[in-house]
Design an enzyme around this catalytic site. Structure first.
Site, PDB file in Angstrom:
ATOM      1  N   THR A  23     -18.014  -0.796  -4.333  1.00  0.00           N
ATOM      2  CA  THR A  23     -18.851  -0.121  -5.334  1.00  0.00           C
ATOM      3  C   THR A  23     -18.686  -0.694  -6.736  1.00  0.00           C
ATOM      4  O   THR A  23     -19.517  -0.440  -7.609  1.00  0.00           O
ATOM      5  CB  THR A  23     -18.503   1.374  -5.391  1.00  0.00           C
ATOM      6  OG1 THR A  23     -17.166   1.527  -5.901  1.00  0.00           O
ATOM      7  CG2 THR A  23     -18.600   2.009  -4.018  1.00  0.00           C
TER       8      THR A  23
ATOM      9  N   ASP B 220     -10.358 -13.430 -11.866  1.00  0.00           N
ATOM     10  CA  ASP B 220      -9.663 -12.146 -11.862  1.00  0.00           C
ATOM     11  C   ASP B 220      -8.397 -12.281 -12.694  1.00  0.00           C
ATOM     12  O   ASP B 220      -7.450 -12.979 -12.312  1.00  0.00           O
ATOM     13  CB  ASP B 220      -9.323 -11.745 -10.418  1.00  0.00           C
ATOM     14  CG  ASP B 220      -8.726 -10.347 -10.328  1.00  0.00           C
ATOM     15  OD1 ASP B 220      -7.687 -10.095 -10.977  1.00  0.00           O
ATOM     16  OD2 ASP B 220      -9.283  -9.519  -9.599  1.00  0.00           O
TER      17      ASP B 220
ATOM     18  N   ASP C  22      -5.069 -11.349 -10.911  1.00  0.00           N
ATOM     19  CA  ASP C  22      -4.626 -12.362  -9.950  1.00  0.00           C
ATOM     20  C   ASP C  22      -4.067 -13.584 -10.661  1.00  0.00           C
ATOM     21  O   ASP C  22      -3.079 -14.176 -10.215  1.00  0.00           O
ATOM     22  CB  ASP C  22      -5.786 -12.786  -9.045  1.00  0.00           C
ATOM     23  CG  ASP C  22      -6.143 -11.718  -8.015  1.00  0.00           C
ATOM     24  OD1 ASP C  22      -5.460 -10.682  -7.965  1.00  0.00           O
ATOM     25  OD2 ASP C  22      -7.109 -11.941  -7.257  1.00  0.00           O
TER      26      ASP C  22
ATOM     27  N   ARG D 209      -9.890  -1.471  -8.735  1.00  0.00           N
ATOM     28  CA  ARG D 209     -11.305  -1.783  -8.583  1.00  0.00           C
ATOM     29  C   ARG D 209     -11.702  -1.624  -7.122  1.00  0.00           C
ATOM     30  O   ARG D 209     -11.101  -2.240  -6.239  1.00  0.00           O
ATOM     31  CB  ARG D 209     -11.558  -3.215  -9.057  1.00  0.00           C
ATOM     32  CG  ARG D 209     -12.915  -3.814  -8.672  1.00  0.00           C
ATOM     33  CD  ARG D 209     -12.954  -5.272  -9.097  1.00  0.00           C
ATOM     34  NE  ARG D 209     -13.927  -6.044  -8.369  1.00  0.00           N
ATOM     35  CZ  ARG D 209     -15.036  -6.564  -8.888  1.00  0.00           C
ATOM     36  NH1 ARG D 209     -15.307  -6.349 -10.153  1.00  0.00           N
ATOM     37  NH2 ARG D 209     -15.856  -7.280  -8.154  1.00  0.00           N
TER      38      ARG D 209
END
Length: 211
Positions: free
Chosen positions: A106, A198, A201, A102
């Site tokens: 952007t 996330d 993570d 990722r």
């Protein structure tokens, strides 16, 4: 586009554990494994079977097995956590890999790995990724699969955001979606709200770790 939201008490309980900010890496992995197996179970509901005779201790019964097991393709890194639960349900499935990072500025996917069969035209594909946020990663993966002839793809995502679902529905790409929930929104960093943070993570720890 066909969408299945798995509405089951056990799925809801595992999803709650994954959402909880207090859940550590080990608890998150365990809940993800359970929920992943449940979603793959549901995604497999219409897989074709073939029949054969099997000897029981007392007689002969009609047995069943998958006529053409699907190929499981995780979008890594977070999708790696869904391989074992998928294979626990479909142990004779093959596995491919699509690696997408990722871009934090952007929010677009950055491809770095593609390990797939050249021809997927006669294969059922389960594309697995815990999160469907903007839809960018999933759409990129679906285009890769379409380029290899895939015509029967089921995306298995634990948490889906409505913007990502809308992007998938409007893409013109043929795919079904099996998910445990559809959350309403994304925040300014393109994370699902309320989401679960996330997933990569929470499975494996932060990307950048000082050793």
């Amino acid at each position: 586009m066909e969408i299945t939201v798995v509405d089951h008490p056990l799925a809801a309980a595992r999803l709650t554990i994954m959402r909880d900010a207090r859940t550590g890496n080990d608890g998150f992995r365990a809940a993800l494994a359970d929920l992943g197996a449940m979603l793959v179970y549901e995604a497999s509901r219409d897989l074709p079977l073939e029949s054969f005779e099997v000897a029981t201790p007392v007689d002969v019964a009609v047995g069943h097995r998958l006529a053409n097991p699907p190929i499981i393709i995780p979008i890594i890194r977070a999708g790696l956590g869904m391989i074992d639960p998928a294979l626990s349900m479909i142990p004779d499935a093959q596995v491919g890999f699509i690696g997408l990072a990722r871009d934090e500025e952007t929010h677009r996917p950055v491809p770095y790995l593609e390990a797939l069969p050249e021809d997927l035209s006669d294969r059922r594909v389960f594309l697995v990724d815990p999160m469907l946020a903007t839809g960018g990663s999933l759409l990129h993966a679906l285009r890769l699969l379409a380029d290899r002839g895939a015509r029967d793809v089921t995306a298995v995502c634990m948490v889906s955001a409505q913007p990502g679902v809308d992007a998938l529905a409007g893409s013109g790409l043929a795919a079904r979606l099996v998910t445990a929930t559809i959350d309403p929104a994304l925040d300014e960093d393109a994370y699902i709200v309320p989401g679960l943070g996330d997933a990569g993570d929470r499975l494996y720890g932060p990307r950048n770790i000082d050793l």
